[in-house]
Design an enzyme around this catalytic site. Sequence first.
Site, mmCIF file in Angstrom:
data_model
loop_
_atom_site.group_PDB
_atom_site.id
_atom_site.type_symbol
_atom_site.label_atom_id
_atom_site.label_comp_id
_atom_site.label_asym_id
_atom_site.label_seq_id
_atom_site.Cartn_x
_atom_site.Cartn_y
_atom_site.Cartn_z
ATOM 1 N N ASP A 10 0.822 -1.217 0.000
ATOM 2 C CA ASP A 10 0.000 0.000 0.000
ATOM 3 C C ASP A 10 0.849 1.257 0.000
ATOM 4 O OD1 ASP A 10 -2.305 1.512 0.188
ATOM 5 O OD2 ASP A 10 -2.542 1.265 2.346
ATOM 6 N N LYS A 64 -9.009 8.189 11.330
ATOM 7 C CA LYS A 64 -9.098 8.491 9.895
ATOM 8 C C LYS A 64 -7.682 8.423 9.327
ATOM 9 C CE LYS A 64 -8.710 11.280 6.724
ATOM 10 N NZ LYS A 64 -7.917 11.007 5.496
ATOM 11 N N GLY A 120 0.588 15.104 10.765
ATOM 12 C CA GLY A 120 0.568 15.433 9.338
ATOM 13 C C GLY A 120 1.287 16.747 9.084
ATOM 14 N N SER A 121 0.854 17.430 8.036
ATOM 15 C CA SER A 121 1.578 18.630 7.600
ATOM 16 C C SER A 121 1.163 19.860 8.411
ATOM 17 C CB SER A 121 1.296 18.872 6.119
ATOM 18 O OG SER A 121 -0.080 19.145 5.963
ATOM 19 N N THR A 169 -2.264 21.414 7.191
ATOM 20 C CA THR A 169 -3.467 20.740 7.695
ATOM 21 C C THR A 169 -3.575 20.931 9.201
ATOM 22 O OG1 THR A 169 -3.121 19.092 5.964
ATOM 23 C CG2 THR A 169 -4.780 18.581 7.606
ATOM 24 N N GLY A 170 -2.435 20.908 9.887
ATOM 25 C CA GLY A 170 -2.439 21.111 11.337
ATOM 26 C C GLY A 170 -3.104 22.436 11.705
ATOM 27 N N GLU A 227 1.321 16.732 15.709
ATOM 28 C CA GLU A 227 2.651 16.202 15.389
ATOM 29 C C GLU A 227 2.887 16.563 13.930
ATOM 30 O OE1 GLU A 227 4.930 14.628 17.149
ATOM 31 O OE2 GLU A 227 3.907 14.028 18.973
ATOM 32 N N CYS A 239 9.098 12.281 9.325
ATOM 33 C CA CYS A 239 9.089 13.638 9.880
ATOM 34 C C CYS A 239 10.412 13.950 10.555
ATOM 35 C CB CYS A 239 7.943 13.785 10.861
ATOM 36 S SG CYS A 239 7.976 12.545 12.164
ATOM 37 N N GLU A 260 10.479 21.624 3.946
ATOM 38 C CA GLU A 260 10.408 20.180 4.185
ATOM 39 C C GLU A 260 10.145 19.490 2.846
ATOM 40 O OE1 GLU A 260 6.980 18.461 6.261
ATOM 41 O OE2 GLU A 260 8.318 17.040 7.238
#
Length: 481
Positions: free
Chosen positions: A94, A176, A229-230, A233-234, A251, A285, A383
Amino acid sequence: MTPTWPDRLFIDNEWCAPASGKWMPVVDPASEEEIGRVPRADADDVDRAARSAARAFEDGWGRTAPEDRGALLNRIADLIDARKDEIALAETRDMGKPLRESYGNVARSSRTFRFYAGAVDKLAGEAPPVGPDGFNFTLHEPLGVTAHITPWNYPFANACRSVPPALAAGCTAVVKPASHTSVTTLMLGEICREAGLPAGVVNVVTGSGGETGAALARHPLVRGIAFTGSIDTGRRIMGYAAEGIRPVVLELGGKNPQIVFADCDTEKAIAQTMRGAFTNAGQVCTSVSRVLVERSLHDAYVEALAEKTAALTVAPGLDNPDLGPLVSASHLEQTAGFVGAGEREGARLLTGGRRPEGLDRGYFIRPALFDRVDPASTLAREEIFGPVLAVIPFDTEAEAVAIANGLEFGLTSGVFTRDIDRAMRVARDLKAGMVWVNEWFQSPVQVPHGGVKMSGIGREQGMIALANYTQVKDIAIRIGA
Ligand code: NAP
């Protein structure tokens, strides 16, 4: 070797079709072939999952005897271990990572469940002295329903990082996973049921971030959010959390500097640079993405790195190469874009950065090493989250620390030296949530993990993570005459 998993949502201990009647393809990044599908949950599905989690909480999950909760978490760990071959295979198909890395991630996941199984009965409160006429004591009570939104780089291990402390604290969970890599999180749902978790304690809703993730983070029954996540989005997640005054753990990303002084054990430092930069094809990360090398060591260090980087193998994860493919076509394109930016900005590309010969399909790129990268350039500041390493020479300790601290990221960082005073000074001065001295990736489950500045808020792992899923209640008792 195609793994199987239920192409259903996992809600209330049942497999159910998405209300939308829509699914998303599962694509093998090594072959670009579609190997299955996962559901696309909409707001109605998320609502069912949140209600199920709320019922499970009200039905008493948070009040189960600690030893019973701990036994269930240990049972989940046992089942993860028993199904490790299946989970590792699915993760590699995956997500793309080398199979041995997937096995490592699965082992870490069961270890995390065991750690928090042992923590269940250690959530003790305090009894601060309040004088002769009374007692106060505090309880750490579970928040209730918690949302867990995870990224694609460590799909199983990231779900198994925040869910165990939430369950240990007495919370229930709706998870999710990232839409590119949802398969093994669905397997986790199945394992939780098999272990005997009551219906609704763990639910898994797959789907897109903008629809499924946002509906979950904004759901009024959700009392706490654990997000990995990024940064972009955070920031959105914080906004959703603010709507309902909910605590968040974020995180987020990093641009982690490894500072290498000329007096270090060079061989060990090089080994850690290679491991730090190219594990999981740099999609970590906490990757080394900037290696700052003292000028007197610079040429020899870069020569060794170039030789080792050029020798790394790139192939489908099932073949256990050094690096597998990147997760998706869009991420490959983005990473190649950073390589182009580095070349345009004048950094020296010593090796890699191109599609490997003989691999015409799959999201492959050879690991790239750039030298003499300008600390002000894109390569040194953004990043990349891929196998692109930037070398930056420096002259003084103060200059190295200033470059390391010069960004808005602050996840992890490292210093390599044999001088204990220098190691302690630099560790003290680096602005990061984690500092590694003469090593990299030293973040076992018992140790807090997280960043400062834009790299996040709060910590996962360790006993401290239990605070993410609890709130303190103070009870005051007046002593009658
Ligand atoms: P991402 O794009 O922020 O996605 C993370 C998760 O958020 C995915 O499940 C995503 O769903 C979901 N999402 C996206 N938009 C959303 C929205 N509006 N509302 C709610 N959920 C939403 O990050 P990524 O590209 O998957 O992961 C890479 C990033 O994660 C890097 O920056 C990396 O450094 C960071 N990371 C940090 C740590 C750490 O411990 N600090 C660990 C691993 C990764 P979709 O997949 O459907 O978009």
